[in-house]
Design an enzyme around this catalytic site. Structure first.
Site, PDB file in Angstrom:
ATOM      1  N   CYS A   1      -4.506  -2.276   3.807  1.00  0.00           N
ATOM      2  CA  CYS A   1      -4.295  -1.701   5.132  1.00  0.00           C
ATOM      3  C   CYS A   1      -4.899  -2.594   6.204  1.00  0.00           C
ATOM      4  CB  CYS A   1      -4.851  -0.276   5.162  1.00  0.00           C
ATOM      5  SG  CYS A   1      -4.470   0.664   6.656  1.00  0.00           S
TER       6      CYS A   1
ATOM      7  N   LYS B   1     -10.362   0.231  -1.757  1.00  0.00           N
ATOM      8  CA  LYS B   1     -10.499  -0.101  -0.338  1.00  0.00           C
ATOM      9  C   LYS B   1     -11.879   0.279   0.186  1.00  0.00           C
ATOM     10  CE  LYS B   1      -8.340   0.772   4.157  1.00  0.00           C
ATOM     11  NZ  LYS B   1      -7.401   1.626   4.906  1.00  0.00           N
TER      12      LYS B   1
ATOM     13  N   GLU C   1       0.843  -1.196   0.000  1.00  0.00           N
ATOM     14  CA  GLU C   1       0.000   0.000   0.000  1.00  0.00           C
ATOM     15  C   GLU C   1       0.880   1.248   0.000  1.00  0.00           C
ATOM     16  OE1 GLU C   1      -3.350   2.037   2.950  1.00  0.00           O
ATOM     17  OE2 GLU C   1      -1.832   0.676   3.738  1.00  0.00           O
TER      18      GLU C   1
END
Length: 510
Positions: free
Chosen positions: A366, A314, A251
């Site tokens: 994440c 995301k 990321e």
């Protein structure tokens, strides 16, 4: 003790004692206040890695505020356990110990969902290295492990009470602990059998996991963008000499939005095409709603032909890190966070297909790998493994990296799938379907924070049976919520009825 049961202290045995000791301490005073104090200390210690965020003032504010909020849940647990305490008989004590375990699970179910959810350091995660024990997560999720730990801990408290009441009567205190010990032993034995009978993979895919170890201050500085991208390409060029089939970048690895920067696109496409390799990258993305640009924290799949073939956006954003809530109603909130903009949440999981006969995967970005119910939505029945790309550079060389990896281990067990982790700095590795972390560290298992390349062979193509948890989700967790709700409601109704029966207070005569 509760905080020290989690990484990096990793004294997992303390988790089997701490809940019972918290209940014992609460007997001497206000159960809610003592439970809150216990929760506050636990979270301040275990979440102290928040203080590593390289900005002034905000980390302390966030650390205290988050700990103060999360401490409400153990406070409620202690209060509820004290209100329902039953010492009248052995059956009463056994039932109460089981209720305390169910109440803890119900509390964690709410924590994982309330205000967007923060399922970090759920109690079961403290046992991530006890592989036979944690196989119960394939049925009950990480919550099943927490249930066993709390049941044992409260039963241990009952055993201590029995020993104090009758020091010479060993059968009394053994009776209190026998059933939970037996159940834990059975779960452990069945888990050991599951691990031993696991299928041997026939196919593996060789992966190069790139860990650039970019400081967060460098990520925030646009002047450093070219330098850190060149370093990323340098590590990748060294990795392809080993002929991997797949390369993964973490990321926030790509400094510029890949769809908006032609030079970045060409560099990545050329790397994939020249080496005939699949690449999964982390990059910001954008779209338009009308005339307004909106931004996403995204992952892209690049084919060996150099084409960007799939995109995942995301879905679970970090509150006050990637978005600021309630800005339309409370605009002053933006002054309480260092971020100046915000991301928009994606809408659905995306399957990345790496060729006709290649593996199929889905990306978690994440801290999405800390959410049991979200990871389950990604783990479709035709998937070979999950991928997590993450940037833990926010937190320096702290325990955050280890704690997140401990959470991720349960996503593998719950769904019966390997999980490949590629981090900016931290725990870049892969986790097998039983939760065992493989290829951790570089020169040794503790050498996890520096820049480097990790070459791993991940199995795929195994005809797997979907786990109970993967098929049905949090059946066990919701059952615990129902049990606790069914206990609380009569208490509330009874309390209201008593107040109505008493009527208004009679004024005193002077």
């Amino acid at each position: 003790m509760l905080a020290l049961s989690f990484p990096r202290a990793n004294i997992a045995g303390l988790a089997w004692i701490a809940p019972g000791l918290i209940l014992f301490a609460a007997r001497g005073g206000s159960s809610f206040r003592l439970g809150y104090l216990a929760g506050l200390v636990h979270y301040l210690v275990s979440l102290s890695w928040l203080l590593h965020i390289p900005v002034k003032f905000y980390p302390i504010l966030g650390w205290v505020a988050l700990a103060a909020y999360l401490a409400i849940y153990p406070a409620m647990w202690v209060w509820l356990c004290q209100k329902t305490r039953n010492d009248s008989s052995w059956i009463g004590r056994l039932g109460h110990a089981l209720f305390c375990a169910a109440a803890w699970v119900a509390m964690e179910m709410i924590v994982a969902r309330m205000f967007s959810g923060f399922p970090w350091n759920l109690l079961g995660a403290s046992q991530y290295r006890m592989l036979p024990l944690i196989q119960i997560a394939s049925w009950a999720g990480v919550y099943g492990v927490a249930f066993l730990v709390v049941w044992f801990s409260t039963s241990l408290l009952n055993a201590a009470d029995a020993a104090l009441r009758a020091p010479g009567a060993k059968h009394l205190w053994l009776r209190e602990i026998f059933i939970p010990m037996l159940v834990v032993a059975i779960v452990y034995g069945l888990g050991l059998r599951t691990i031993r009978l696991s299928a041997t993979p026939e196919r593996t895919v060789k992966m190069a996991l790139i860990q650039p170890s970019i400081p967060q201050t460098m990520i925030w500085n646009p002047a450093d963008s070219d330098a850190r991208f060149e370093e990323l390409l340098k590590l990748s060029t060294a990795a392809v000499t080993n002929k991997p089939g797949v390369m993964i970048w973490p990321e926030a690895a790509v400094p510029k939005m890949v769809r908006d920067d032609r030079a970045t696109q060409l560099a990545i496409s050329d790397l994939a095409r020249t080496n005939h390799i699949w690449i999964i990258i982390g990059s910001d993305d954008f779209d338009f709603r009308g005339t307004n640009a909106i931004f996403f924290n995204s992952s892209f799949l690049v084919s060996p032909e150099g084409k960007f073939v799939s995109t995942y956006r995301k879905r679970r954003l970090v509150i006050f890190g990637e978005y600021v809530p309630l800005l339309d109603w409370l605009p002053f909130i933006k002054y309480l966070t260092p971020i100046t903009g915000g991301f928009t949440a994606g809408e659905e999981p995306v399957t990345f297909e790496l060729g006709t006969n290649g593996p199929r995967t889905s990306v978690l970005i994440c801290f999405e790998d800390t959410f049991p119910h979200y990871a389950r939505e990604h783990a479709t029945n035709d998937l070979d493994f999950l991928v997590n790309i993450t940037n833990d550079g926010w937190f320096g060389e702290s325990s955050a990296q280890w704690q997140q990896a401990a959470c991720a281990a349960f996503r593998s067990v719950e769904n019966g799938l390997p999980l490949v982790r590629c981090a900016n700095n931290g725990i870049t590795c892969w986790i097998d379907e039983h939760g065992a972390m493989r290829d951790v560290g570089f020169d040794n298992p503790k050498d996890v924070y520096r820049a480097g390349v990790k070459l791993v062979n991940v199995p795929f193509g195994i005809a797997r049976q979907r786990t109970f948890y993967n098929r049905h989700g949090d059946v066990f967790g919701w059952a615990c919520v129902l049990i606790v709700t069914g206990t609380i409601l009569p208490m509330l109704v009874n309390s209201i009825a008593k107040r109505r029966h008493r009527g208004p207070a009679t004024p005193s005569k002077q």
